[in-house]
Enzyme design. Sequence first.
Site, PDB file in Angstrom:
ATOM      1  N   HIS A 189       0.817  -1.214   0.000  1.00  0.00           N
ATOM      2  CA  HIS A 189       0.000   0.000   0.000  1.00  0.00           C
ATOM      3  C   HIS A 189       0.846   1.257   0.000  1.00  0.00           C
ATOM      4  O   HIS A 189       0.356   2.341   0.298  1.00  0.00           O
ATOM      5  CB  HIS A 189      -0.961   0.004   1.198  1.00  0.00           C
ATOM      6  CG  HIS A 189      -1.731  -1.269   1.354  1.00  0.00           C
ATOM      7  ND1 HIS A 189      -1.334  -2.269   2.217  1.00  0.00           N
ATOM      8  CD2 HIS A 189      -2.838  -1.718   0.726  1.00  0.00           C
ATOM      9  CE1 HIS A 189      -2.171  -3.294   2.117  1.00  0.00           C
ATOM     10  NE2 HIS A 189      -3.086  -2.990   1.218  1.00  0.00           N
TER      11      HIS A 189
HETATM   12  S1  FES Z   1       1.587  -0.412   3.448  1.00  0.00           S
HETATM   13 FE1  FES Z   1       0.009  -1.853   3.787  1.00  0.00          FE
HETATM   14  S2  FES Z   1       1.033  -3.632   4.417  1.00  0.00           S
HETATM   15 FE2  FES Z   1       2.621  -2.168   4.130  1.00  0.00          FE
END
Ligand code: FES
Length: 210
Positions: free
Chosen positions: A158
């Site tokens: 993410h």
């Molecule tokens: S940014 Fe979501 S698991 Fe690392």
Amino acid sequence: MPQSDTPPFPDSTKRRDLLATGTLALGCAGACALAVPFLNSLKNTAITSLSDNTLEVDLSTLAPGQGMTVQWQDWPVFIQRRTPQMLAALQAPAHIATLRDADSKILQQPKDATNWHRSVRPDYGVLVGICTHLGCVPTFEKPGSAPEAKGGYFCPCHGSHFDAAGRVVQRAPAPYNLPVPPVTFLSDTKIRIGHSAGDPGFSMSDIQQI
Ligand code: FES
């Protein structure tokens, strides 16, 4: 590699919901593969797993700027020998201003790593390679590989960025800095992961989130 039972966690550190579990599985499938370039020197490096669930790692073949990943307590542990340039980048005021917890106020590390470099010695960083968002394995960002890459870590699931000390940037999905395991230097180039001479009472179960 060490054999161990699942490490104990307080309830607060287990709070990843079902979505998180699924994301972890999917994320790690890609992220773990991407992490491979960070693995080096392993075949030339002595790693000794001890019966007390500690791990001794010989760092003598690690050149400045190089990193490697070892497994301790079922976690990937990133070990990086930092260059003077990387250390300077960690202390730059403009960089510090971008961090969520620059002073490591959240308990994500032993006391002897509660400092600007989040390690026992500035020239070696040792971090648990588990993103504090939903548990993916970040990748190493080689300095110069991207405009923002200064030798830190990037979580591809993410998009969380961490610096070379494992400090997370503001507005990243990850809420906390990367965990630091207990580390003791046995010599100039040998460490034991799993015990902190500087904070002997420290336990990974004390950490806010892993
Ligand atoms: S940014 Fe979501 S698991 Fe690392």
